[in-house]
Scaffold this motif. Structure first.
Motif, short mmCIF file in Angstrom:
data_model
loop_
_atom_site.label_atom_id
_atom_site.label_comp_id
_atom_site.label_asym_id
_atom_site.label_seq_id
_atom_site.Cartn_x
_atom_site.Cartn_y
_atom_site.Cartn_z
N GLY A 137 -54.34 55.92 36.33
CA GLY A 137 -53.23 55.66 35.41
C GLY A 137 -53.54 56.19 34.02
O GLY A 137 -54.57 55.85 33.43
N ALA A 138 -52.63 57.06 33.52
CA ALA A 138 -52.69 57.44 32.10
C ALA A 138 -51.80 56.41 31.40
O ALA A 138 -50.59 56.57 31.32
CB ALA A 138 -52.17 58.86 31.91
N VAL A 139 -52.44 55.32 30.95
CA VAL A 139 -51.67 54.19 30.41
C VAL A 139 -51.43 54.43 28.92
O VAL A 139 -52.38 54.66 28.16
CB VAL A 139 -52.42 52.86 30.62
N PHE A 140 -50.17 54.39 28.55
CA PHE A 140 -49.77 54.63 27.16
C PHE A 140 -49.35 53.31 26.52
O PHE A 140 -48.66 52.48 27.14
CB PHE A 140 -48.56 55.57 27.12
N TRP A 192 -50.78 59.26 37.33
CA TRP A 192 -49.43 58.89 36.90
C TRP A 192 -49.50 58.37 35.47
O TRP A 192 -50.43 57.64 35.12
CB TRP A 192 -48.89 57.75 37.78
N THR A 193 -48.50 58.72 34.68
CA THR A 193 -48.38 58.06 33.40
C THR A 193 -47.81 56.66 33.66
O THR A 193 -47.12 56.43 34.66
CB THR A 193 -47.46 58.82 32.43
N ALA A 194 -48.15 55.73 32.79
CA ALA A 194 -47.69 54.36 32.96
C ALA A 194 -47.58 53.72 31.59
O ALA A 194 -48.32 54.06 30.66
CB ALA A 194 -48.67 53.58 33.83
N ARG A 195 -46.64 52.79 31.51
CA ARG A 195 -46.39 52.11 30.24
C ARG A 195 -46.89 50.69 30.37
O ARG A 195 -46.66 50.03 31.39
CB ARG A 195 -44.88 52.13 30.04
N LEU A 196 -47.59 50.22 29.33
CA LEU A 196 -48.06 48.84 29.33
C LEU A 196 -46.87 47.92 29.12
O LEU A 196 -46.13 48.06 28.15
CB LEU A 196 -49.07 48.68 28.19
N LEU A 197 -46.65 47.00 30.05
CA LEU A 197 -45.49 46.10 29.95
C LEU A 197 -45.86 44.78 29.30
O LEU A 197 -45.14 44.27 28.46
CB LEU A 197 -44.95 45.79 31.36
#
Ligand code: CDP
Length: 132
Positions: free
Chosen positions: A10-13, A83-88
């Motif tokens: 995860g490419a976590v943004f 995958w890019t992913a957004r911190l929720l």
């Protein structure tokens, strides 16, 4: 015949920064930095595996966004997809597999010693972040 098996990273943004995680094991990978993730389990999609792995390893909920183009070889039969992913929700903590976490601005992603397989995806993720 061997079928490739996918490891998803995860490419976590979050707030314009990319998450880097330092591996604590196994010994040959300890101290190197990665995009956190892990192997798909039978029947799981890449998105499902990423959500599960980041919950287990970091204690957070993420929303996978899009796959970064490309596939990078690991120890056979594994290949890395990112995958890019957004911190929720939640704050990342190194619960499993890592001993340090760092949020990097796109101009600083080269500050850590990434695992070889991760480098092209990290560069692509930094370009996405810079582009806003
Ligand atoms: O946690 P799980 O056993 O599912 O997988 P893992 O140990 O996190 O990842 C499996 C292998 O993929 C590791 O031994 C690493 O060599 C490699 N990997 C990588 O090169 N880059 C990543 N971002 C994630 C895993």
């Amino acid at each position: 015949m061997t079928t490739v098996r996918v490891v998803v990273g995860g490419a976590v943004f979050d707030r314009g920064r990319l998450l880097a995680a330092r591996r604590s094991a196994p010994p040959e990978l300890a101290g190197r930095w990665e995009l956190p993730g892990g192997k798909l389990e039978p029947g799981e999609s890449a998105r499902q595996a990423l959500v599960r792995e980041l919950r287990e390893e970091l204690g957070v909920e993420v929303e996978p966004l899009a796959r970064i183009d490309g596939e990078w070889p690991l120890k056979p039969p594994y290949v890395l997809h990112v995958w890019t992913a957004r911190l929720l929700a939640g704050e990342v903590r190194p619960l499993q597999d890592h001993d340090e976490l760092r949020w990097l601005t796109p101009d600083r992603v080269d500050e850590v010693d990434w695992l070889e397989a991760d480098r092209p995806a990290v560069a692509a993720a930094a370009r996405l972040l810079s582009a806003g």
